[in-house]
Design a protein around this motif. Structure first.
Motif, PDB file in Angstrom:
ATOM      1  N   LEU A  18       0.843  -1.184   0.000  1.00  0.00           N
ATOM      2  CA  LEU A  18       0.000   0.000   0.000  1.00  0.00           C
ATOM      3  C   LEU A  18       0.883   1.240   0.000  1.00  0.00           C
ATOM      4  O   LEU A  18       1.955   1.247   0.604  1.00  0.00           O
ATOM      5  N   PHE A  19       0.419   2.322  -0.630  1.00  0.00           N
ATOM      6  CA  PHE A  19       1.289   3.485  -0.863  1.00  0.00           C
ATOM      7  C   PHE A  19       0.649   4.760  -0.350  1.00  0.00           C
ATOM      8  O   PHE A  19      -0.543   5.005  -0.550  1.00  0.00           O
ATOM      9  N   ASP A  20       1.460   5.581   0.320  1.00  0.00           N
ATOM     10  CA  ASP A  20       1.049   6.918   0.726  1.00  0.00           C
ATOM     11  C   ASP A  20       1.768   7.929  -0.166  1.00  0.00           C
ATOM     12  O   ASP A  20       2.993   8.085  -0.065  1.00  0.00           O
ATOM     13  N   PRO A  21       1.049   8.631  -1.046  1.00  0.00           N
ATOM     14  CA  PRO A  21       1.723   9.503  -2.013  1.00  0.00           C
ATOM     15  C   PRO A  21       2.387  10.720  -1.394  1.00  0.00           C
ATOM     16  O   PRO A  21       3.367  11.224  -1.938  1.00  0.00           O
ATOM     17  N   GLU A  22       1.897  11.211  -0.265  1.00  0.00           N
ATOM     18  CA  GLU A  22       2.498  12.411   0.319  1.00  0.00           C
ATOM     19  C   GLU A  22       3.923  12.140   0.805  1.00  0.00           C
ATOM     20  O   GLU A  22       4.837  12.935   0.560  1.00  0.00           O
TER      21      GLU A  22
ATOM     22  N   GLU B   7      -2.211   9.160   8.091  1.00  0.00           N
ATOM     23  CA  GLU B   7      -3.230   9.659   7.152  1.00  0.00           C
ATOM     24  C   GLU B   7      -3.918   8.540   6.379  1.00  0.00           C
ATOM     25  O   GLU B   7      -4.928   8.780   5.705  1.00  0.00           O
ATOM     26  N   GLN B   8      -3.392   7.334   6.450  1.00  0.00           N
ATOM     27  CA  GLN B   8      -3.956   6.217   5.691  1.00  0.00           C
ATOM     28  C   GLN B   8      -4.655   5.189   6.588  1.00  0.00           C
ATOM     29  O   GLN B   8      -4.960   4.084   6.146  1.00  0.00           O
TER      30      GLN B   8
ATOM     31  N   HIS C 185       7.034  10.819   8.209  1.00  0.00           N
ATOM     32  CA  HIS C 185       5.595  10.673   8.388  1.00  0.00           C
ATOM     33  C   HIS C 185       5.320  10.208   9.806  1.00  0.00           C
ATOM     34  O   HIS C 185       6.207   9.687  10.478  1.00  0.00           O
ATOM     35  N   ILE C 186       4.087  10.398  10.245  1.00  0.00           N
ATOM     36  CA  ILE C 186       3.664   9.920  11.562  1.00  0.00           C
ATOM     37  C   ILE C 186       3.017   8.550  11.386  1.00  0.00           C
ATOM     38  O   ILE C 186       2.164   8.355  10.512  1.00  0.00           O
ATOM     39  N   THR C 187       3.438   7.616  12.194  1.00  0.00           N
ATOM     40  CA  THR C 187       2.886   6.272  12.098  1.00  0.00           C
ATOM     41  C   THR C 187       1.404   6.235  12.489  1.00  0.00           C
ATOM     42  O   THR C 187       0.955   7.029  13.329  1.00  0.00           O
ATOM     43  N   GLY C 188       0.673   5.317  11.906  1.00  0.00           N
ATOM     44  CA  GLY C 188      -0.734   5.124  12.254  1.00  0.00           C
ATOM     45  C   GLY C 188      -0.941   4.159  13.403  1.00  0.00           C
ATOM     46  O   GLY C 188      -2.089   3.853  13.757  1.00  0.00           O
TER      47      GLY C 188
END
Length: 243
Positions: A12-16, A40-41, A68-71
């Protein structure tokens, strides 16, 4: 060797942040692991879990991220999953620390932890069922992670990649934690041959860069600081809990 029918593997990919999150599930026991989730995902990840009919058992981190901040914190609240981080992290929030060489099992899923410090001082890769490796921010496709903050060390990264990852079978699939050029998958054999951070003449693995040359290369990259670093590192030291 995994059964295609039993084991699910999703990239899975986070584009930001150009971050890859990996979902690995055993459909027989209907449980899953998420590696390097992104805050964010979280909704996307929860929807994917629901669509696949599996429950999240673990969130597994390769390291404390700066971009990024982890979910994990949100996912732990919503699913009651357990948080796992590499040994000796700069965090006290995790439910468990995994040790170098330790094997995490979930049904037919076997995940072997491989210490790969250098990008940060506490960084792990994860070998999945002996045929694919999640390299986090250490080995990237045709590149590697930076070493200029979070106690990074270019010499240690060189040793981690050449002595630990490059000793895996050439057919081992490589799934990185980030990609900025549209690549999704590689192999150990390809990276030993074509990665310009490690060979002077791409295509010829006999031209492996020396440790000293690699250290010099990394010292002169002159990369910008990740724009989320000031907020991401403190939050990730709390498993993604924002203040």
């Amino acid at each position: 060797m995994e059964s295609v029918e039993r084991i699910l593997f999703r990239q899975l990919f986070d584009p930001e942040s150009s971050t890859y999150t990996y979902l690995i599930a055993d459909v027989y026991i209907q449980e899953a692991i998420l590696v390097d989730p992104v805050l964010e995902q979280v909704d996307r990840d929860l929807q994917t879990l629901e669509e696949l009919g599996v429950t999240l058992r673990y969130c597994l981190e390769t390291h404390i991220h700066a971009d990024h901040i982890t979910g994990t914190d949100q996912l732990r609240k919503l699913t009651r999953c357990r948080s796992i981080v590499p040994q000796n992290p700069h965090t006290i929030c995790a439910d468990r620390q995994i040790q170098d060489g330790e094997i995490l099992r979930l049904g037919d899923i076997q995940i072997q932890a491989i210490a790969t410090p250098g990008h940060t001082d506490s960084h792990f890769a994860y070998l999945i069922n002996d045929d694919r490796v999640l390299t986090g921010d250490s080995l990237l496709i045709r590149s590697c992670g930076r070493t200029d903050f979070q106690n990074g060390d270019a010499g240690k990264l060189y040793d981690s990649i050449t002595q630990r990852l490059f000793t895996l079978p050439d057919t081992t699939l490589v799934y990185p934690g980030h990609d900025y050029w549209g690549h999704a998958i590689s192999t150990i054999g390809e990276e030993k041959c074509w990665n310009p951070r490690f060979v002077d003449s791409p295509g010829d693995p006999a031209t492996r860069k020396s440790r000293a040359a690699f250290i010099e290369l990394m010292a002169n990259l002159d990369l910008p600081i990740p724009h989320k670093m000031v907020e991401a590192v403190p939050a990730n030291e709390l498993c993604g809990k924002t203040l």
